[in-house]
Motif scaffolding. Structure first.
Motif, PDB file in Angstrom:
ATOM      1  N   UNK A   1       0.786  -1.044  -0.059  1.00 48.78           N
ATOM      2  CA  UNK A   1       0.019   0.129   0.049  1.00 48.78           C
ATOM      3  C   UNK A   1       0.872   1.226  -0.019  1.00 48.78           C
ATOM      4  N   UNK A   2       0.400   2.388  -0.390  1.00 51.84           N
ATOM      5  CA  UNK A   2       0.989   3.634  -0.683  1.00 51.84           C
ATOM      6  C   UNK A   2       1.513   3.975   0.841  1.00 51.84           C
ATOM      7  N   UNK A   3       1.150   3.675   1.965  1.00 53.74           N
ATOM      8  CA  UNK A   3       1.432   3.953   3.395  1.00 53.74           C
ATOM      9  C   UNK A   3       2.574   3.239   3.688  1.00 53.74           C
ATOM     10  N   UNK A   4       3.060   2.302   3.206  1.00 53.31           N
ATOM     11  CA  UNK A   4       4.316   1.488   3.587  1.00 53.31           C
ATOM     12  C   UNK A   4       5.527   1.911   2.781  1.00 53.31           C
ATOM     13  N   UNK A   5       5.541   2.901   1.967  1.00 52.56           N
ATOM     14  CA  UNK A   5       6.590   3.238   1.098  1.00 52.56           C
ATOM     15  C   UNK A   5       6.730   4.756   1.039  1.00 52.56           C
TER      16      UNK A   5
END
Length: 125
Positions: A54-58
């Motif tokens: 997901x975009x929150x992990x990177x």
């Protein structure tokens, strides 16, 4: 949306899928499935694997470097303010704004006796 080929750093593992936190990778595809929680497919060359994330992990590598540079700059300014006993600079760095002291707010000129008294008070501290 981050562009394809962007160099990223894995900063979190929300879904506990054993992501290599702190490793560099590259965005190689978007996951456009509406039923899926993952936004990107990331290639981690150090492990020779692809991960759906997901975009929150990177986070973009350039943003991580910028944040680290700001932390180092702030720490250096704090060290300088402490070494030179610059109280105004220290408060500005810690609070992000200038502190209005009652002496500065009045802006009335001090007499020589008041100035000496202020210096002596600070010398005791």
């Amino acid at each position: 949306m981050l562009p394809l080929g962007s160099k990223i750093v894995i900063v979190e593992d929300q879904f506990e899928q054993k992501l290599p936190i702190g490793e560099y990778g590259y965005i190689i595809a978007y996951d456009r499935n509406a039923d899926n929680v993952f936004d990107y497919v990331v290639r981690v060359p150090g492990l020779n694997r692809n991960f759906a994330v997901p975009k929150e992990d990177i986070e973009l590598e350039s943003e991580i470097i910028k944040q680290e540079a700001e932390k180092v700059e702030k720490a250096a300014l704090i060290d300088y303010a402490l070494a030179t006993h610059n109280e105004k600079l220290f408060h500005y760095i810690m609070n992000g704004e200038e502190e209005d002291t009652p002496e500065e707010a009045d802006e009335t000129p001090m007499t020589g006796e008041e100035f000496i008294r202020q210096i002596n008070l600070k010398a005791w501290i």
